[in-house]
Structures are given as C-alpha cells and as structure tokens.
Motif scaffolding. Structure first.
Motif, short mmCIF file in Angstrom:
data_model
loop_
_atom_site.label_atom_id
_atom_site.label_comp_id
_atom_site.label_asym_id
_atom_site.label_seq_id
_atom_site.Cartn_x
_atom_site.Cartn_y
_atom_site.Cartn_z
N THR A 49 -4.52 27.82 -20.83
CA THR A 49 -5.23 26.80 -21.61
C THR A 49 -5.09 27.12 -23.10
OG1 THR A 49 -6.81 26.50 -19.82
CG2 THR A 49 -7.44 25.66 -22.00
N ARG A 69 -17.19 21.60 -22.08
CA ARG A 69 -16.91 22.79 -22.90
C ARG A 69 -18.06 23.04 -23.88
NH1 ARG A 69 -10.80 23.88 -23.29
NH2 ARG A 69 -11.37 25.11 -25.12
N THR A 81 -11.48 29.96 -19.90
CA THR A 81 -10.78 28.76 -19.46
C THR A 81 -9.61 29.21 -18.58
OG1 THR A 81 -9.51 28.83 -21.54
CG2 THR A 81 -11.39 27.32 -21.45
N PRO A 103 -10.79 21.50 -18.03
CA PRO A 103 -10.78 22.21 -19.31
C PRO A 103 -10.66 21.29 -20.52
CG PRO A 103 -8.69 22.50 -18.15
CD PRO A 103 -9.63 21.85 -17.19
#
Length: 429
Positions: free
Chosen positions: A428, A261, A424, A255
C-alpha cells in the motif's frame, strides 16, 4: 576497550536514531572473567559480567576510587524491555534479577553514586540499595508470576490482562513505571520465551493470514459500510482498543477508504494520548501518521563506512544468505570458492535447495567458479564505491571457472525497503 552497550535503548529511547554517524570500533581488550579489574588511565574499573540480561554481553562497571557504580542498562529509571517492540530475541528476566542481586550484594553498600546508560544518577547508599532491590524484585516478579499463570493454563494475552501492573508499593516507584518497557509486553515476552507462538488452542495453530482474515471478517459483519457505522459508534463510546482492532480489518479490506483510514487513525491517536509508555505512544502515532499521510519516506541507515569495514567475511556471507530470493534460486545449484589475499582467509560457498551456505578454511575440490579478491575490495563494493563489473575490469577481482555462477548469485539477491507499510496491507502506498 570498546563495549557496545546494546541497541536495546541506544537508538529507541527517543523517536529515532542519532543524526550523527553510527559507527563501530572493534574491541581491543576483552573481559572474560565474571568479575575482572583493570586500570585504565590511572582509574581502577571492576567489570561485572551480566550475560543474558539487557544484552547478551552486558556488564556493570564499578569505580572503587570514586565509589561509583555504573549499572549499564540493567538498572535504569524505568521498567526496561524484555522484548523490544522493533523485534529481538527475548531477554531472560530470571538472569536479570539474579545478576542485579549479585550487584546489590557486591556493590550496593560500597557505592555513593549509581549511574546508568540513560537517565539521571541516584545518590546515596540507602537509595542505591533500595533501587537495586526494587529493580531485582521487578524482573523476578514478572518472570515468576507469568510462569505461575502459564502453569494454570492462561495464554499470553490473558496473562497480560491479569497482570496489569506491578504490585504495590513497587508500582508507585518512578523507576519501575512503564515509560519504556511495559508490564504488558514483558509478560507476553516471557510467555514467548518459554512457550513460543502457540498457546495450546488449536484454533490458533494455523489461522488465516491477515488479509484473508480481514476480508472474511468484514463480510460476515455486513460489509464495509455496516462495519464503519458500528466502528463510529464504538469510537463515540470511547472503545478505542476495539475500534483499532476491527478498524485494522476494515482498512486491510478497503485501504483506499478515506473514512475508514481516518477513523482508524483517530482511534490509534487516542490510544497514543492515553499511553504512559513512550514507545507505545510513538507506535500508535506512527500508525496514525501512515493512515493519514501514507508510508514514511524517511530511510534510516546504520551502514557507515567504518561499520562496513569492521564486518567480517562471515557477516557478509550471512547477510548475503538472508538476501537470497528462494524463488529465484529454485532449482539452481553451484559451488564457489572465495579467497581473500589481504586477510589470508578462504571460504567454500554452496548454493543448493535455495539455501546459501559456506564453510571457512576450506575450498571445494571442483568449484563452479573461484573468486580471488581482497577484503578491502569487498568493502568498497558494499559501500557502492565501486561495482563488481568495475572490479573485474581493473583486475581487483579475478574469477576463474564459470563466471555466470557469480553473476547469477548476485542477480538472485533481494533488496529491502525499510519504509514498508505497518497498518495497511503490504504494497500500500
């Protein structure tokens, strides 16, 4: 008369809830018959109950003096949701089609104007009859074709892939397009309604949870860097659904990886651009936003003071039971008697096996503790206008017996953060 049309479209036709006060007025009259006429301020209204369609207590309204039919959310200028993507019980497309057929037969040729809770009116008897007929056929087709393919052994995703759109000429009607609901999600909702989560394949009976699946999948595919390289190639080829699917695994494993991402966000954004469905588009773009900026910090509340005051004691106890942290309650057992003087109600509550239950109009013979208060005081505590400790000090709550049983109950209650992550891993930022 107060009738809440449902939250099906009320709060989610746009991008969020109203900025006004969310409220609730308790009903003053109740419609009980299948068709019931009332005169209100000199206006005749014929109520047609349509339970189990867009909402459990949905109804259509006909104004004979004006030749106006209000179809509530049963017939709007879009394919509606059989299952809202925010989560709800699955609606019944068979009942929806049946009641639209009844509406068509009873009011179709008697109406000059058709209105609903969203969108614009439909004028003219022929257009009204055509729209009601098409909407009836739409929900009937979805129900029957999904069941047909279920009986041929197809699973939820397979049926959704086969039934990509409504049949012609229905698919070309503006009021049957996937602007809000969609054929895809409605087909899967119907499968869920009849079949539940299990699709018959034992591989899907007890799969690993998302984070474990992601770690093993990415490792088998060569690790983070190798998967990222493959995803970039898939993105360049326009394979956005696959990038979103495998990119999700990659983001769960790493993550903190900015490149992963960003690529996942780009894929979701492209899917959003291509979506005719406004709800799907907003969901895709919300995921992209979380990946780029972190979790949303916007908190939405619907607990206005009059909403809280309208809630019943069973409503309050049911929500308390949902908030009970089973781990904190493990091994603890006690009984509480609740008496509300202002509404003359009493309840026997039991904590046992990490489950909080209650019975109305009865009290435990030997409770761990007894609580005497008023509904008004409970409302003030729920609205954070006072605290349990303050209410005990000023005497508006009286506890006899083991007061620690009461305090321990409230110490076991969980609190919820509505801004939890969605694309996520849990926790997170």
């Amino acid at each position: 008369i107060s009738h809440h049309w449902s939250s099906g479209g009320r709060h989610f036709m746009g991008k969020g809830t109203s900025f006004g006060t969310v409220t609730l007025i308790a009903p003053t009259d109740v419609i009980t018959g299948p068709v019931q006429t009332m005169r209100i301020d000199g206006v005749d209204i014929e109520f047609q109950l349509t339970p189990g369609t867009e909402a459990p207590a949905e109804m259509n309204l006909y104004f004979p003096q004006l030749r106006v039919l209000c179809a509530a959310e049963n017939a709007t200028h879009t394919l509606h949701n059989l299952l809202t993507l925010r989560g709800a019980l699955v609606r019944d497309p068979k009942a929806w089609a049946f009641y639209l057929g009844q509406t068509l037969q009873r009011y179709g040729w008697r109406s000059d104007i058709l209105i609903a809770q969203h969108h614009w009116p439909t004028w003219g008897r022929e257009r009204i009859v055509e729209m009601l007929s098409d909407q009836r056929d739409m929900y009937e087709w979805l129900n029957d074709q999904t069941l047909r393919l279920i009986n041929r052994g197809y699973t939820s995703l397979e049926i959704a892939d086969r039934l990509k759109s409504l049949p012609e000429p229905l698919a070309r009607k503006w009021y049957a397009r996937d602007y809000y609901g969609s054929v895809n999600q409605n087909v899967r909702a119907i499968y869920q309604r009849y079949m539940g989560f299990y699709d018959g394949n034992p591989a899907n009976l007890d799969p690993l949870p998302p984070l474990d699946t992601a770690r093993r999948t990415i490792a088998w595919m060569g690790g983070v860097d190798a998967v990222l390289t493959k995803l970039r190639a898939a993105y360049a080829a326009g394979d956005y659904r696959w990038v979103a699917q495998i990119g999700n695994e990659l983001v769960f494993v790493a993550p903190e990886n900015v490149a992963a991402r960003r690529l996942q966000a780009n894929a979701l954004e492209q899917l959003g651009y291509q979506s005719e469905n406004a709800t799907w588009r907003n969901i895709y773009l919300t995921g992209a936003q979380e990946l780029r900026l972190g979790r949303s910090k916007v908190s939405i509340t619907t607990a206005s003071p009059d909403m809280v005051r309208t809630l019943t004691i069973p409503d309050f106890f049911d929500y308390t039971a949902v908030r009970l942290d089973g781990d904190k309650a493990a091994g603890k057992t006690f009984t509480l008697n609740w008496s509300f003087a202002d509404i003359n109600q009493r309840y026997a509550m039991t904590l046992r096996n990490s489950a909080l239950t209650y019975q109305s109009d009865v009290l435990h013979a030997r409770p761990s503790a007894s609580i005497k208060l008023t509904k008004a005081v409970l409302d003030r505590i729920s609205l954070h206008e006072t605290t349990m400790a303050q209410a005990l000090r000023d005497g508006s709550i009286q506890i006899s017996g083991d007061a620690t049983a009461v305090s321990s109950l409230f110490g076991m209650l969980d609190t919820f953060d509505p801004t939890f992550s969605i694309v996520t891993p849990p926790g997170t930022p």
